[in-house]
Structures are given as C-alpha cells and as structure tokens.
Design a protein around this motif. Structure first.
Motif, PDB file in Angstrom:
ATOM      1  N   GLN A 119      22.689 -17.479  12.792  1.00 24.09           N
ATOM      2  CA  GLN A 119      23.761 -17.520  11.800  1.00 24.09           C
ATOM      3  C   GLN A 119      23.209 -17.027  10.461  1.00 24.09           C
ATOM      4  OE1 GLN A 119      27.189 -20.580  12.575  1.00 24.09           O
ATOM      5  NE2 GLN A 119      25.319 -21.696  12.071  1.00 24.09           N
ATOM      6  N   ALA A 120      24.019 -16.262   9.761  1.00 21.33           N
ATOM      7  CA  ALA A 120      23.577 -15.704   8.477  1.00 21.33           C
ATOM      8  C   ALA A 120      24.735 -15.715   7.492  1.00 21.33           C
ATOM      9  CB  ALA A 120      23.057 -14.279   8.668  1.00 21.33           C
ATOM     10  N   TYR A 121      24.377 -15.796   6.214  1.00 21.07           N
ATOM     11  CA  TYR A 121      25.393 -15.733   5.163  1.00 21.07           C
ATOM     12  C   TYR A 121      25.722 -14.273   4.868  1.00 21.07           C
ATOM     13  CZ  TYR A 121      24.797 -20.677   4.165  1.00 21.07           C
ATOM     14  OH  TYR A 121      24.765 -22.045   4.263  1.00 21.07           O
ATOM     15  N   GLY A 122      27.011 -13.981   4.837  1.00 26.93           N
ATOM     16  CA  GLY A 122      27.459 -12.636   4.503  1.00 26.93           C
ATOM     17  C   GLY A 122      27.956 -12.575   3.067  1.00 26.93           C
ATOM     18  N   LEU A 123      27.401 -11.673   2.267  1.00 28.86           N
ATOM     19  CA  LEU A 123      27.793 -11.515   0.863  1.00 28.86           C
ATOM     20  C   LEU A 123      28.570 -10.226   0.695  1.00 28.86           C
ATOM     21  CD1 LEU A 123      25.227 -13.430   0.716  1.00 28.86           C
ATOM     22  CD2 LEU A 123      24.910 -12.540  -1.595  1.00 28.86           C
ATOM     23  N   GLU A 124      29.559 -10.278  -0.150  1.00 28.89           N
ATOM     24  CA  GLU A 124      30.306  -9.059  -0.466  1.00 28.89           C
ATOM     25  C   GLU A 124      29.674  -8.404  -1.684  1.00 28.89           C
ATOM     26  OE1 GLU A 124      34.875  -7.440  -0.927  1.00 28.89           O
ATOM     27  OE2 GLU A 124      34.473  -9.586  -0.992  1.00 28.89           O
ATOM     28  N   GLN A 125      28.997  -7.277  -1.450  1.00 33.37           N
ATOM     29  CA  GLN A 125      28.339  -6.535  -2.519  1.00 33.37           C
ATOM     30  C   GLN A 125      28.623  -5.050  -2.340  1.00 33.37           C
ATOM     31  OE1 GLN A 125      24.479  -8.634  -4.085  1.00 33.37           O
ATOM     32  NE2 GLN A 125      24.146  -8.086  -1.966  1.00 33.37           N
ATOM     33  N   PRO A 126      29.826  -4.616  -2.698  1.00 39.47           N
ATOM     34  CA  PRO A 126      30.151  -3.194  -2.549  1.00 39.47           C
ATOM     35  C   PRO A 126      29.153  -2.336  -3.329  1.00 39.47           C
ATOM     36  CG  PRO A 126      32.075  -4.492  -3.159  1.00 39.47           C
ATOM     37  CD  PRO A 126      30.889  -5.379  -3.326  1.00 39.47           C
ATOM     38  N   PRO A 127      28.738  -1.180  -2.825  1.00 37.23           N
ATOM     39  CA  PRO A 127      29.180  -0.563  -1.572  1.00 37.23           C
ATOM     40  C   PRO A 127      28.293  -0.916  -0.380  1.00 37.23           C
ATOM     41  CG  PRO A 127      27.834   0.979  -2.763  1.00 37.23           C
ATOM     42  CD  PRO A 127      27.870  -0.274  -3.602  1.00 37.23           C
ATOM     43  N   TYR A 128      27.219  -1.715  -0.612  1.00 40.51           N
ATOM     44  CA  TYR A 128      26.317  -2.039   0.495  1.00 40.51           C
ATOM     45  C   TYR A 128      26.979  -2.947   1.525  1.00 40.51           C
ATOM     46  CZ  TYR A 128      22.850  -0.401  -2.892  1.00 40.51           C
ATOM     47  OH  TYR A 128      22.145   0.339  -3.803  1.00 40.51           O
ATOM     48  N   ASP A 129      27.720  -3.932   1.065  1.00 38.61           N
ATOM     49  CA  ASP A 129      28.350  -4.913   1.948  1.00 38.61           C
ATOM     50  C   ASP A 129      29.810  -5.069   1.546  1.00 38.61           C
ATOM     51  OD1 ASP A 129      25.772  -5.851   3.232  1.00 38.61           O
ATOM     52  OD2 ASP A 129      25.374  -6.330   1.138  1.00 38.61           O
ATOM     53  N   ASN A 130      30.701  -4.832   2.501  1.00 40.38           N
ATOM     54  CA  ASN A 130      32.132  -4.913   2.232  1.00 40.38           C
ATOM     55  C   ASN A 130      32.768  -5.949   3.150  1.00 40.38           C
ATOM     56  OD1 ASN A 130      32.458  -2.470   0.351  1.00 40.38           O
ATOM     57  ND2 ASN A 130      31.428  -1.583   2.125  1.00 40.38           N
ATOM     58  N   LEU A 131      33.587  -6.803   2.568  1.00 41.86           N
ATOM     59  CA  LEU A 131      34.222  -7.884   3.309  1.00 41.86           C
ATOM     60  C   LEU A 131      35.732  -7.749   3.186  1.00 41.86           C
ATOM     61  CD1 LEU A 131      33.062 -11.545   3.397  1.00 41.86           C
ATOM     62  CD2 LEU A 131      35.460 -11.059   2.968  1.00 41.86           C
ATOM     63  N   ILE A 132      36.401  -7.669   4.324  1.00 39.74           N
ATOM     64  CA  ILE A 132      37.864  -7.576   4.353  1.00 39.74           C
ATOM     65  C   ILE A 132      38.398  -8.867   4.957  1.00 39.74           C
ATOM     66  CG2 ILE A 132      39.848  -6.273   5.203  1.00 39.74           C
ATOM     67  CD1 ILE A 132      38.000  -3.854   5.476  1.00 39.74           C
ATOM     68  N   ARG A 133      39.127  -9.615   4.172  1.00 36.71           N
ATOM     69  CA  ARG A 133      39.650 -10.904   4.624  1.00 36.71           C
ATOM     70  C   ARG A 133      40.916 -10.711   5.458  1.00 36.71           C
ATOM     71  NH1 ARG A 133      37.088 -15.051   1.892  1.00 36.71           N
ATOM     72  NH2 ARG A 133      35.847 -14.369   0.087  1.00 36.71           N
ATOM     73  N   GLY A 134      41.007 -11.494   6.537  1.00 36.91           N
ATOM     74  CA  GLY A 134      42.165 -11.457   7.413  1.00 36.91           C
ATOM     75  C   GLY A 134      42.895 -12.788   7.411  1.00 36.91           C
ATOM     76  N   PRO A 135      43.851 -12.974   8.313  1.00 37.06           N
ATOM     77  CA  PRO A 135      44.606 -14.236   8.366  1.00 37.06           C
ATOM     78  C   PRO A 135      43.776 -15.377   8.950  1.00 37.06           C
ATOM     79  CG  PRO A 135      45.274 -12.772  10.145  1.00 37.06           C
ATOM     80  CD  PRO A 135      44.329 -11.986   9.288  1.00 37.06           C
ATOM     81  N   ASN A 136      44.153 -16.595   8.600  1.00 36.98           N
ATOM     82  CA  ASN A 136      43.542 -17.810   9.156  1.00 36.98           C
ATOM     83  C   ASN A 136      42.031 -17.889   8.917  1.00 36.98           C
ATOM     84  OD1 ASN A 136      46.096 -18.522  10.230  1.00 36.98           O
ATOM     85  ND2 ASN A 136      45.706 -17.214  12.025  1.00 36.98           N
ATOM     86  N   GLY A 137      41.584 -17.406   7.769  1.00 39.56           N
ATOM     87  CA  GLY A 137      40.178 -17.517   7.423  1.00 39.56           C
ATOM     88  C   GLY A 137      39.267 -16.510   8.091  1.00 39.56           C
ATOM     89  N   THR A 138      39.821 -15.548   8.817  1.00 37.69           N
ATOM     90  CA  THR A 138      38.990 -14.528   9.466  1.00 37.69           C
ATOM     91  C   THR A 138      38.625 -13.438   8.459  1.00 37.69           C
ATOM     92  OG1 THR A 138      40.943 -13.280  10.171  1.00 37.69           O
ATOM     93  CG2 THR A 138      40.088 -14.958  11.684  1.00 37.69           C
ATOM     94  N   PHE A 139      37.583 -12.694   8.784  1.00 36.90           N
ATOM     95  CA  PHE A 139      37.179 -11.595   7.915  1.00 36.90           C
ATOM     96  C   PHE A 139      36.395 -10.567   8.724  1.00 36.90           C
ATOM     97  CE2 PHE A 139      33.827 -14.767   7.737  1.00 36.90           C
ATOM     98  CZ  PHE A 139      32.665 -14.020   7.884  1.00 36.90           C
ATOM     99  N   THR A 140      36.375  -9.350   8.195  1.00 39.58           N
ATOM    100  CA  THR A 140      35.614  -8.252   8.796  1.00 39.58           C
ATOM    101  C   THR A 140      34.528  -7.832   7.820  1.00 39.58           C
ATOM    102  OG1 THR A 140      37.583  -7.479   9.966  1.00 39.58           O
ATOM    103  CG2 THR A 140      35.743  -5.932   9.766  1.00 39.58           C
ATOM    104  N   PHE A 141      33.308  -7.713   8.338  1.00 40.30           N
ATOM    105  CA  PHE A 141      32.156  -7.410   7.496  1.00 40.30           C
ATOM    106  C   PHE A 141      31.603  -6.045   7.881  1.00 40.30           C
ATOM    107  CE2 PHE A 141      27.792  -7.996   5.889  1.00 40.30           C
ATOM    108  CZ  PHE A 141      28.074  -8.526   4.639  1.00 40.30           C
ATOM    109  N   THR A 142      31.475  -5.142   6.911  1.00 44.36           N
ATOM    110  CA  THR A 142      30.934  -3.803   7.165  1.00 44.36           C
ATOM    111  C   THR A 142      29.929  -3.454   6.072  1.00 44.36           C
ATOM    112  OG1 THR A 142      32.685  -2.718   5.881  1.00 44.36           O
ATOM    113  CG2 THR A 142      33.084  -3.028   8.244  1.00 44.36           C
ATOM    114  N   GLY A 143      29.192  -2.369   6.295  1.00 44.44           N
ATOM    115  CA  GLY A 143      28.260  -1.916   5.273  1.00 44.44           C
ATOM    116  C   GLY A 143      26.864  -1.680   5.813  1.00 44.44           C
TER     117      GLY A 143
END
Length: 428
Positions: free
Chosen positions: A5-29
């Motif tokens: 398990q790891a913590y995901g940080l949103e740090q554009p443009p290296y790390d991008n987090l797109i939040r979805g419904p019900n607390g879900t999210f998509t992590f890219t970068g």
C-alpha cells in the motif's frame, strides 16, 4: 504475490489524480508508471490510498505524506519522489536517487513599458536639465551680440532710439524661436553678416544636430522595437522587483530553505513572504491559483515549471508566463521513501538503479501528456525576425498628450489676454 500500500499524491504534471463517484479515483503520471514498472519486476501488487486531508491542512501535502508514512503501520511507501532532508530521513528510509535536475523560476512574462512619457525616455533627467540651462546662455549671447552690433559706431541703424524694452523683447523672442526651431528640427534663419554671430550660431547648430539625431534615433528605435519591462532571471532580480513577489510552498525543500534562512538573498525573500501570508501555500492548487494572478514568481524543478507554462498556454491561448535562467541552487537528488526499517527498500534500490540507467524515467518525463506544444513561450525573442507593423495609438500617445497640454495652455493664455484687455478698458 506480495501486496503493498502506498500514498498517492496529486502533483501535476508528475502525478495526476482524477476523482470519481463514491470515493473512487484514477491515478496517472510518471510516478505511477515507475511503481507499475517496479511491481512487474519484483512481482507485487500495490494499492494507492489518499492522504488524510486534515493532516494536509496542518502539515502541507508533502509534510502530511511523510507524517502518515511514519505513523501508519499498514502503508509501505509514498508514490512521489522527494529531495533528501534531515527531517524526512529521520522519519522514513529513502531509496537510491531516481531523478535530478536544475531549478528555475516561473515568472510573469514582462509587458511593454508605458509609452505615455516616451518622449522623455531617450535622455536622462540630467541631460534634459543641461539642455534647458544651455538655452539661456545661447539666447543671451545672441541678444547681446545683436545689441552690441546695434550700438557700435559703424552701425548706422536708425532704430537706435526705439524703446529698449520693446526692442529687447522682440529680439530675444526671435532668437529664442530660432534656437527652439533648431532643437525641434524645424530649421530657421538668422540674417547677420558678422563672423562672431555666425560662429555662435554655427556651434549651436552643430550641437543641436547631435542632440536631435540622437533623440530621433532612439525614439525611432523604441517605436520599431518595443521596450519591455526588466525580466526576472535570478533571486536578486526578484527581490529588486516592485511588481512581482515570490510565492513559496512551505512543504518543499527550496521553500523551507528560503523561509528558514537567516542571511543573504534567501532571508530577503523569506521576509517578504512572511509579511504577506498569502504568498506561502501548502498545496499545488493554491499555488496555481496564486501564480495565475500574474503577480508572483515561483522557484522549483525545471520540468515542473516548464509544464506549468505550457498548461497556462493551453488554457489561455497565449504566453502569460516564462522561465528564468537556471538558478545557482543545488538541492540534490530525489528518491522514493519507504517506512523506517522496511526490508523492501533494498529491493527497490536495485530496481531504481536499473530504471535510472535505462533512461525510462527521462523518457516518461519528456512525454508527459499534459505538456502541449508551446515553443513560442520559450523562444528567444531577441533572435526573432522583425516585421513591419502599423504604428499604434499607444506608440504615439505622448505626442497627443503634448498637443493636449499645448491646447490647454493656449486656451488659458487666451482667457488671460481677454481678462487683461477688459481690465485695461475699465481703467481707461
């Protein structure tokens, strides 16, 4: 297969987090690709979780991530990379380095200087003062020579007996108009056959020619090549700027160095930020909102600054920001961080070294999908090809400003003449 398990940080443009419904999210970068590559190599799966927002508000994004990694037992690492600091190393274990690059400043693109008083710009105030002072001895010498020629024994001018005051006013006014005409490149004539007078006027015309040509050349150059406000290329330039301030992230290495400095340029910038609390932020979203006002500069890694300039170009359709030259700042390499004493750190060290040597990290950063093509924002404007463009009103506003002043003074003089004439009639 091991699970991590790891913590995901949103740090554009290296790390991008797109939040979805019900607390879900998509992590890219880039860092997501890095962790995915490592999971394939070392045969483990990973699950990303978000940082506690309450801790983010208290410690900042970076500080909260390291605090939770040190205190939470069921989390192994942080997906993002960080520079080494004593506080971070004391809490968690860093891996071998994974990235390094220089630092630069995001600065607002300088605008053109105001041209309202462009007609004063070619000369410094001391030059204007000297020109103004020189008018009096030149006009005085011309008037004196004229008076002397009038009263010498070889002069049979029949007007010797005329009223001296009226004669003096007429002659000095004539010489003054001639002197001003030569300065304004309008020309004129003085009908005297005396050598001394010709020498005096010749020297004045020569001096006026130099002044007029210098002035005309500089004004012409300023119209064809707009003069921009001074650009910011260093911390010293930023400290000296009266229009652009510094914005700092309190949870970054460079931000901490500036805020904790006790001497030098860092202390100057840190004091400025502390005097204005809105210039100290703790997450990328507040930082972006502050920079978008166009009144602040921000020091950070070159690739992130580059991506910000490009994203603003994509958003606004014009180059609102630029990058400074690389700063003489060394804050070392960036590494991943794992929980203190984790046996997984050694395995990751080997994989990260192999990944670094393969060049994949640089390839991923160079191909960040959020960076549009905005090369004109980074082009060297000094080497650009100039083209003929119509002169705009802003280029000549100073001429109309002078015309307005002249009309106003003429109107005022006309009213004074009417008042004076009426006063004389009443006295008679």
């Amino acid at each position: 297969m091991r699970k991590r398990q790891a913590y995901g940080l949103e740090q554009p443009p290296y790390d991008n987090l797109i939040r979805g419904p019900n607390g879900t999210f998509t992590f890219t970068g880039v860092n997501y690709k890095l962790i995915s590559w490592m999971s394939t190599k070392f045969n483990f799966t990973f699950r990303l979780i978000l940082i506690n927002q309450t801790l983010v508000e208290k410690y900042g994004t970076h500080g909260a991530a390291h605090y939770q990694l040190a205190s939470e037992e069921n989390v192994d690492s942080i997906t993002s990379t960080f520079h080494l600091t004593a506080d971070r190393v004391a809490k968690n274990d860093p891996t071998s380095f994974i990235w390094t690059e220089g630092m630069t400043l995001i600065v607002p693109r300088p605008e053109e200087e105001n041209r309202l008083f462009a007609f004063l710009g070619p000369f410094q105030p001391m030059v204007w003062l000297l020109i103004f002072i020189s008018l009096f001895p030149v006009i005085g010498a011309m008037t004196f020579f004229t008076w002397l020629y009038k009263h010498l024994h070889w002069n049979n001018d029949a007007t010797r007996g005329n009223n001296f005051t009226r004669w003096f006013t007429t002659i000095s006014s004539s010489h003054m108009i001639y002197v001003i005409n030569t300065l304004t490149n309008q020309g004129g004539r003085e009908a005297f056959n005396r050598t001394s007078f010709r020498i005096l006027t010749g020297i004045w015309v020569l001096c006026a020619m130099v002044l007029v040509n210098c002035y005309t050349g500089i004004v012409t150059s300023s119209l064809t090549t707009p003069k921009m406000k001074p650009t910011i290329n260093s911390f010293e330039d930023l400290a000296a700027s009266k229009e652009v301030g510094i914005v700092l992230r309190s949870d970054t290495t460079i931000g901490n160095q500036i805020l904790k400095a006790t001497t030098g340029i860092y202390k100057v910038l840190g004091d400025e930020a502390r005097r204005n609390p809105n210039q100290i932020v703790d997450n990328p979203f507040k930082l972006t909102a502050t920079l978008e006002t166009g009144r602040y500069a921000y020091p950070y890694l070159h690739s992130l600054c580059y991506a910000f300039v490009c994203s603003q170009y994509e958003k606004d359709g014009k180059c609102r920001f630029k990058l400074s030259k690389l700063l003489p700042v060394s804050i070392g390499f960036t590494s991943l961080y794992f929980k203190k004493g984790s046996s997984f750190t050694k395995d990751m060290d080997k994989g990260l070294m192999e990944l670094w040597e393969s060049g994949l990290v640089r390839l991923w950063i160079n191909k960040i999908h959020s960076i549009p093509k905005a090369q004109q924002c980074f082009a060297d404007t000094k080497r650009g090809v100039t083209r003929v463009v119509p002169i705009q009103l802003s280029d000549l506003i100073s001429a109309f400003f002078i015309l307005a002043i002249g009309i106003g003074l003429a109107t005022l003089s006309f009213l004074l003449e009417i008042i004076q004439s009426k006063f004389r009639r009443e006295r008679l």
